[in-house]
Enzyme design. Structure first.
Site, short mmCIF file in Angstrom:
data_model
loop_
_atom_site.label_atom_id
_atom_site.label_comp_id
_atom_site.label_asym_id
_atom_site.label_seq_id
_atom_site.Cartn_x
_atom_site.Cartn_y
_atom_site.Cartn_z
N ASP A 37 -15.66 13.15 -7.65
CA ASP A 37 -16.51 12.81 -6.81
C ASP A 37 -16.43 10.82 -6.23
O ASP A 37 -15.31 10.38 -5.64
CB ASP A 37 -16.92 12.90 -6.25
CG ASP A 37 -17.07 14.34 -5.45
OD1 ASP A 37 -16.67 14.49 -4.78
OD2 ASP A 37 -18.77 15.26 -5.37
N VAL A 38 -16.73 10.24 -7.94
CA VAL A 38 -16.60 9.26 -7.84
C VAL A 38 -15.13 8.87 -8.19
O VAL A 38 -15.00 7.62 -7.62
CB VAL A 38 -17.32 8.94 -8.71
CG1 VAL A 38 -17.78 6.89 -9.22
CG2 VAL A 38 -18.93 8.73 -8.83
#
Length: 417
Positions: A173-174
């Site tokens: 996600d990051v």
């Protein structure tokens, strides 16, 4: 001081982590970011309160850290009025971000083709799990599921028979959020060089692609030579026998004696100099070659055991100091909180943290953006908005009268996407 993205306006229809992190970078670099949220509850991260965090209102720390410095417009895009409102706002922006499954926003006339018709120069970024094309594109995706799919789980852990091990935080996600921000900034820069009407761009950023970029050397090796990466546990990427992690008397120590020069320094500190001439332990021809490369073990278990025995009675804290002093990268293994407390209490690292102030005086502290500018404005200290906080100003800009604004404000909490 001025910020590099001042004057850039962003419409952000993203939620949770990936998209909001991308737009966080834009907001902190000076862009005006307008976050579109569902009237009931808003972004799901508004509900991500810890057990001890009972006084955060609708902007808990997890949400605030990802949405600081943004504006919030609460409208229901499922209604014609809500979708029309977002389209009207889209005429005024430079960037449009969404991270729904492919096809979802298009149902409401908010897909790229529809937005491009009213704003030909828009930079439109879609962030998804599997990308916009292919049979899997409409599958739902979560970080650990993508880690499983792409082989990341089978790169963690030690040995072929060990169970899969996920990275312990939402790394994919990051990563896709960072790639989204990078691609958007590049596209915004391109706009300054192109004639009007030819400045637009469509960006397809996916969690799968981000996962492969995180494993870039390994993925490239397989695509080129069909070499499947081995599971090396806590050993380093180079494969050198002392790019490893050892149990010490007071904890664990990671070392990175990758080259012959570093290896010689390491063994001198812990009394294993004899290994430098032991042809059972090392490939001595490679070890003694001019220029060298990485250290190659001939009998890896034997070398590992020598170092495991040597470190077992030593202090990890002491070894960290001694090895770094002679030029061997080493670190005692710490927990995240332990590391952050230590850094902030000392002078080891210049960690430029950022604090965001929420309504009511609460402060959310973050580790910043990962970089700093010497000659530009620092990140804003403005916190994340309450749900629909900016409805009056934004709706008035679009021509809504006081009654309509009050009516839409009253719908907050009464509808959801």
């Amino acid at each position: 001081m001025a910020k590099p993205l001042e004057g850039v306006r962003v419409l952000d229809m993203s939620h949770v982590i990936a998209g909001p992190l991308a737009s966080l970078y834009l907001a902190q670099l000076g862009a005006e970011v307008i976050k579109i949220e569902a009237p009931l509850g808003g972004d799901v991260m508004r509900s991500s309160k810890g057990a001890a965090l009972t006084d955060e209102g609708d902007t808990p720390a997890g949400f605030a850290a990802l949405n600081a410095g943004k504006l919030s417009l609460a409208v229901d895009i499922r209604t014609p009025e809500g979708a029309d409102t977002v389209r009207a706002l889209a005429r005024t922006v430079d960037v449009f971000i969404e991270n729904f499954r492919p096809g979802v926003v298009a149902k409401y006339g908010l897909g790229y083709d529809a937005i491009r018709e009213i704003n030909p120069d828009v930079v439109y970024c879609s962030i998804s799990g599997y990308g916009q094309e292919g049979e899997w594109s409409r599958r739902g995706a979560y970080d650990h599921v993508v880690q499983a799919l792409t082989g990341m789980m089978m790169m963690s852990g030690d040995g072929d028979d060990a169970p899969p091990v996920k990275v312990g935080f939402p790394v994919v996600d990051v990563a896709v959020g960072m790639l989204g921000a990078l691609s958007i900034v590049a596209a915004v820069h391109r706009r300054s060089r192109e004639p009007e009407g030819q400045r637009g761009q469509y960006i397809d950023a996916s969690m799968v692609q981000a996962s492969l970029m995180l494993m870039y050397p390994n993925a490239s090796s397989f695509l080129t030579h069909r070499t499947e990466p081995k599971r090396v546990g806590n050993r380093g990427y180079t494969g050198s026998p002392t790019a490893d992690t050892y149990r010490c008397a007071d904890g664990w120590l990671a070392t990175a004696a990758n080259t012959p020069a570093q290896f010689r320094k390491l063994v001198a500190v812990i009394g294993l100099e004899a290994l430098c001439s032991d042809d059972r332990a090392l490939d001595l021809a490679s070890f003694n070659a001019p220029g060298g490369g990485f250290v190659i073990a001939r009998d890896l278990p034997y070398v590992q055991q020598c170092f495991q025995d040597a470190f077992a009675t030593r202090s990890a804290a002491d070894m960290e100091v001694q090895l770094n002093a002679v030029g061997v990268p080493a670190a005692r293994v710490r927990k995240l909180g332990e590391f952050l407390d230590e850094v902030q209490a000392g002078n080891g690292i210049a960690l430029r943290t950022t604090s965001y102030r929420q309504q009511g005086g609460a402060k959310v502290r973050t580790p910043g953006l990962g970089f700093s500018y010497r000659f530009d404005g620092a990140p804003s200290t403005t916190g994340a908005p309450s749900l629909g906080q900016d409805n009056p100003a934004l709706l008035a800009e679009l021509g809504f009268g006081p009654d309509a604004i009050r009516s839409m404000r009253g719908e907050i909490g009464a509808a959801a996407y």
